[in-house]
Design a protein around this motif. Structure first.
Motif, PDB file in Angstrom:
ATOM      1  N   PRO A 139       0.823  -1.213   0.000  1.00 28.29           N
ATOM      2  CA  PRO A 139       0.000   0.000   0.000  1.00 28.29           C
ATOM      3  C   PRO A 139       0.858   1.265   0.000  1.00 28.29           C
ATOM      4  N   SER A 140       0.350   2.300  -0.651  1.00 26.58           N
ATOM      5  CA  SER A 140       0.917   3.644  -0.538  1.00 26.58           C
ATOM      6  C   SER A 140      -0.185   4.553  -0.031  1.00 26.58           C
ATOM      7  N   PHE A 141       0.213   5.637   0.594  1.00 25.25           N
ATOM      8  CA  PHE A 141      -0.766   6.539   1.227  1.00 25.25           C
ATOM      9  C   PHE A 141      -0.565   7.953   0.703  1.00 25.25           C
ATOM     10  N   ARG A 142      -1.653   8.604   0.373  1.00 24.40           N
ATOM     11  CA  ARG A 142      -1.570   9.991  -0.099  1.00 24.40           C
ATOM     12  C   ARG A 142      -2.636  10.816   0.603  1.00 24.40           C
ATOM     13  N   ALA A 143      -2.188  11.818   1.348  1.00 21.83           N
ATOM     14  CA  ALA A 143      -3.143  12.698   2.035  1.00 21.83           C
ATOM     15  C   ALA A 143      -3.591  13.782   1.053  1.00 21.83           C
ATOM     16  N   GLU A 144      -4.117  13.326  -0.080  1.00 23.35           N
ATOM     17  CA  GLU A 144      -4.532  14.283  -1.110  1.00 23.35           C
ATOM     18  C   GLU A 144      -5.944  14.752  -0.821  1.00 23.35           C
ATOM     19  N   LYS A 145      -6.136  16.049  -0.916  1.00 25.50           N
ATOM     20  CA  LYS A 145      -7.477  16.564  -0.648  1.00 25.50           C
ATOM     21  C   LYS A 145      -8.320  16.489  -1.924  1.00 25.50           C
ATOM     22  N   SER A 146      -8.071  15.487  -2.754  1.00 26.52           N
ATOM     23  CA  SER A 146      -8.801  15.401  -4.030  1.00 26.52           C
ATOM     24  C   SER A 146      -9.992  14.491  -3.867  1.00 26.52           C
ATOM     25  N   ARG A 147     -11.130  15.007  -4.276  1.00 26.08           N
ATOM     26  CA  ARG A 147     -12.341  14.202  -4.208  1.00 26.08           C
ATOM     27  C   ARG A 147     -12.702  13.847  -5.642  1.00 26.08           C
ATOM     28  N   THR A 148     -12.072  12.836  -6.181  1.00 24.28           N
ATOM     29  CA  THR A 148     -12.287  12.519  -7.590  1.00 24.28           C
ATOM     30  C   THR A 148     -12.592  11.036  -7.737  1.00 24.28           C
ATOM     31  N   ILE A 149     -12.902  10.658  -8.979  1.00 23.43           N
ATOM     32  CA  ILE A 149     -13.214   9.250  -9.232  1.00 23.43           C
ATOM     33  C   ILE A 149     -11.950   8.409  -9.395  1.00 23.43           C
ATOM     34  N   ARG A 150     -10.772   9.015  -9.157  1.00 22.71           N
ATOM     35  CA  ARG A 150      -9.550   8.210  -9.314  1.00 22.71           C
ATOM     36  C   ARG A 150      -8.511   8.429  -8.208  1.00 22.71           C
ATOM     37  N   HIS A 151      -8.935   9.048  -7.124  1.00 25.92           N
ATOM     38  CA  HIS A 151      -8.008   9.240  -6.005  1.00 25.92           C
ATOM     39  C   HIS A 151      -8.458   8.489  -4.769  1.00 25.92           C
ATOM     40  N   LEU A 152      -7.523   7.791  -4.182  1.00 32.09           N
ATOM     41  CA  LEU A 152      -7.742   7.142  -2.895  1.00 32.09           C
ATOM     42  C   LEU A 152      -6.675   7.661  -1.936  1.00 32.09           C
ATOM     43  N   ALA A 153      -6.982   7.638  -0.647  1.00 30.07           N
ATOM     44  CA  ALA A 153      -5.974   8.032   0.334  1.00 30.07           C
ATOM     45  C   ALA A 153      -5.032   6.852   0.621  1.00 30.07           C
ATOM     46  N   GLU A 154      -5.532   5.640   0.371  1.00 23.98           N
ATOM     47  CA  GLU A 154      -4.730   4.419   0.558  1.00 23.98           C
ATOM     48  C   GLU A 154      -4.909   3.579  -0.694  1.00 23.98           C
ATOM     49  N   TYR A 155      -3.848   3.277  -1.384  1.00 26.81           N
ATOM     50  CA  TYR A 155      -3.992   2.450  -2.585  1.00 26.81           C
ATOM     51  C   TYR A 155      -2.847   1.452  -2.661  1.00 26.81           C
ATOM     52  N   TRP A 156      -3.029   0.451  -3.506  1.00 29.42           N
ATOM     53  CA  TRP A 156      -1.986  -0.581  -3.664  1.00 29.42           C
ATOM     54  C   TRP A 156      -1.119  -0.226  -4.852  1.00 29.42           C
ATOM     55  N   HIS A 157       0.178  -0.324  -4.607  1.00 32.48           N
ATOM     56  CA  HIS A 157       1.153   0.238  -5.535  1.00 32.48           C
ATOM     57  C   HIS A 157       2.124  -0.863  -5.934  1.00 32.48           C
ATOM     58  N   LEU A 158       2.254  -1.084  -7.220  1.00 34.23           N
ATOM     59  CA  LEU A 158       3.219  -2.068  -7.706  1.00 34.23           C
ATOM     60  C   LEU A 158       4.403  -1.309  -8.286  1.00 34.23           C
ATOM     61  N   GLU A 159       5.570  -1.520  -7.718  1.00 31.49           N
ATOM     62  CA  GLU A 159       6.717  -0.689  -8.078  1.00 31.49           C
ATOM     63  C   GLU A 159       7.942  -1.530  -8.444  1.00 31.49           C
ATOM     64  N   PRO A 160       8.153  -1.741  -9.750  1.00 27.47           N
ATOM     65  CA  PRO A 160       9.358  -2.452 -10.195  1.00 27.47           C
ATOM     66  C   PRO A 160      10.553  -1.488 -10.272  1.00 27.47           C
ATOM     67  N   GLU A 161      11.727  -2.014 -10.089  1.00 29.38           N
ATOM     68  CA  GLU A 161      12.961  -1.223 -10.175  1.00 29.38           C
ATOM     69  C   GLU A 161      14.036  -2.127 -10.787  1.00 29.38           C
ATOM     70  N   MET A 162      14.721  -1.641 -11.819  1.00 34.28           N
ATOM     71  CA  MET A 162      15.587  -2.520 -12.592  1.00 34.28           C
ATOM     72  C   MET A 162      16.979  -1.922 -12.833  1.00 34.28           C
ATOM     73  N   ALA A 163      18.014  -2.654 -12.434  1.00 38.59           N
ATOM     74  CA  ALA A 163      19.385  -2.228 -12.718  1.00 38.59           C
ATOM     75  C   ALA A 163      19.634  -2.269 -14.221  1.00 38.59           C
ATOM     76  N   TYR A 164      20.378  -1.314 -14.708  1.00 40.59           N
ATOM     77  CA  TYR A 164      20.792  -1.242 -16.121  1.00 40.59           C
ATOM     78  C   TYR A 164      19.630  -1.108 -17.099  1.00 40.59           C
ATOM     79  N   TYR A 165      18.493  -0.653 -16.665  1.00 44.95           N
ATOM     80  CA  TYR A 165      17.395  -0.355 -17.599  1.00 44.95           C
ATOM     81  C   TYR A 165      17.429   1.136 -17.898  1.00 44.95           C
ATOM     82  N   ASP A 166      17.388   1.484 -19.189  1.00 47.09           N
ATOM     83  CA  ASP A 166      17.269   2.905 -19.538  1.00 47.09           C
ATOM     84  C   ASP A 166      15.796   3.233 -19.809  1.00 47.09           C
TER      85      ASP A 166
END
Ligand code: 4AD
Length: 430
Positions: A204-231
């Motif tokens: 999970p990632s957390f964002r204290a965003e004051k946005s009331r929209t159809i695509r913002h959550l204060a708590e959401y699940w985040h998939l984050e890849p990170e790769m050595a030697y990738y440009d």
């Protein structure tokens, strides 16, 4: 032995006696008959109970049942064109496990009320289909990264510093000290490229965003890849391959589920790689051509993203943004020092940004000077800066918001339906 409802249809059990265990989905009485549609996690089937075919107690149970009462039904499977799915069970036994109370959900209730009783609403057909689909989508994502030889790592959720700017941090008391709920696990993923090469975090990632929209959550699940030697190029290619893998498998194995969620599979079949690309400056011009109003140097909002993507049937990469509006860790474009080697992937038809990624600054001096330019407190990030001191290498990564991805793939109207218990600016219950 208990039979799952799905197998009644699948294995053609016509004429056989089965026992199913489930919950009442619909219920009606008519003279000496009770018609109960029963659901279990695998499907729906109608049970017909005739007074003279069951015991007195079972007849009473059949009449007393409420919607959502739990029960066990035994009976013979019969073909019946009029029944949902074409089969029904002619009951010889009907026994309530728990009658419970009248279920508080009927038709035409407000969104707010349904959110108040989310713990019950998640039993609905639509929410059940969405939760199943989300499960498969997440599984295909994990499968994709496993096949590409990535390792999954577990990041901390409580952190000392922000990754995406201070304004959206949730602050907490940490034994008398100040700490934050993580906005992104990217920096911790970067730690592991040195030992594991290609890694990803799913947390999970957390964002204290004051946005009331159809695509913002204060708590959401985040998939984050990170790769050595990738440009930058390799980073974009990985993003589109990942999307393609999930969509192909959803279409191949779960098209019925897609339809149950409201997504026409034929639309998703048009999503083919490579995805189109547009540099930031051209995207701003395009927004203005299409009737939007935007200055160079501003970031895209939902309206601008909708303009750019409403006619598209596959996602669009917008890349190479001005340095000044992007995060401190993004590498400068060697061809233009005012830009960074980043990308946002915008889902088609106005579903909006689903991925943010970049090539990372890997040189120590370059990172320190960019952080100073952005007035960051270097001591908060000392461990992260340290990574550039010991065998630093070029690398890239990105973050996919799972709920936004699910919203797009299932073509849902609102992000809150992609997650069982949405946390928004106005809601933290149930
Ligand atoms: O663009 P963002 O802020 O990028 C990062 O956090 C990077 N550190 C990721 C990385 O490179 N590892 O967020 C990435 C994605 C967005 O594209 C969006 O899909 C999702 O996270 N996201 C949200 N989803 C739901 N509600 C919110 N409030 C979100 N904010 C971002």
């Amino acid at each position: 032995m208990i039979t799952e409802i799905g197998t009644v249809f699948h294995d053609k059990l016509e004429g056989r006696e089965v026992t199913i265990r489930g919950w009442v989905y619909r219920h009606r009485t008519s003279g000496n008959m009770v018609f109960a549609v029963i659901r279990d996690p695998t499907g729906l089937i109608q049970a017909t109970v005739k007074k003279d075919r069951v015991s007195e107690k079972d007849w009473k149970d059949a009449n007393d049942a409420y919607v959502e009462s739990s029960l066990t039904v035994t009976g013979v499977v019969k073909k019946d064109e009029r029944a949902p799915g074409g089969y029904e069970i002619q009951a010889t036994g009907f026994s309530l496990v728990s009658r419970g109370e009248p279920f508080p959900i009927s038709k035409d209730l407000s969104d707010e009320f349904l959110l108040d009783i989310r713990h019950l609403w998640v039993r609905s057909r639509k929410m059940t289909a969405i939760m199943k689909a989300r499960h498969h989508i997440v599984n295909y994502l994990r499968e994709f990264f496993d096949r590409e030889h990535f390792y999954e790592i577990a990041p901390p959720i409580i952190t000392k510093s922000g990754c995406e700017g201070g304004s959206t941090l949730f602050e907490m008391d940490y034994f008398g000290d100040t700490a934050y709920l993580t906005q992104s696990s990217q920096m911790y993923a970067e730690v592991f490229i040195f030992s594991l090469g290609r890694v990803f975090v799913f947390a999970p990632s957390f964002r204290a965003e004051k946005s009331r929209t159809i695509r913002h959550l204060a708590e959401y699940w985040h998939l984050e890849p990170e790769m050595a030697y990738y440009d930058h190029e390799m980073n974009l290619k990985l993003q589109e391959d990942m999307c393609q893998y999930v969509i192909e498998n959803m279409l191949k194995n779960h098209s019925g589920l897609l339809e149950a969620c409201g997504r026409d599979p034929l639309d998703l079949e048009k999503v083919k790689t490579p995805f189109p690309r547009m540099e930031y400056k051209d995207a701003v011009d395009r927004v203005n051509e299409l009737g939007g109003k935007m200055e160079h140097g501003e970031d895209f909002g939902a309206d601008e993203e909708a303009l750019l993507t409403k006619e598209l049937d596959r996602p669009l990469f917008v890349h190479k943004y001005p340095k000044g509006i992007k995060a401190f860790y993004m590498k400068e474009d060697p061809k233009n020092p005012d830009l960074v080697l980043n990308d946002d992937l915008l889902a088609p038809r106005g579903h909006g940004e689903i991925i943010g990624g970049s090539e990372r600054i890997w040189d120590y001096d370059e990172l320190v000077s960019r952080m100073k330019e952005q007035n960051l407190n270097l001591s908060d990030y000392q461990w992260y800066i340290d990574l550039r001191k010991y065998g630093s290498v070029p690398h890239s990564g990105y973050g996919l918001g799972i709920e936004r991805f699910v919203k797009w793939i299932l073509n849902l109207d609102h992000i809150r339906d992609t997650i069982p218990f949405p946390r928004t600016i106005t809601r933290c219950y149930p």
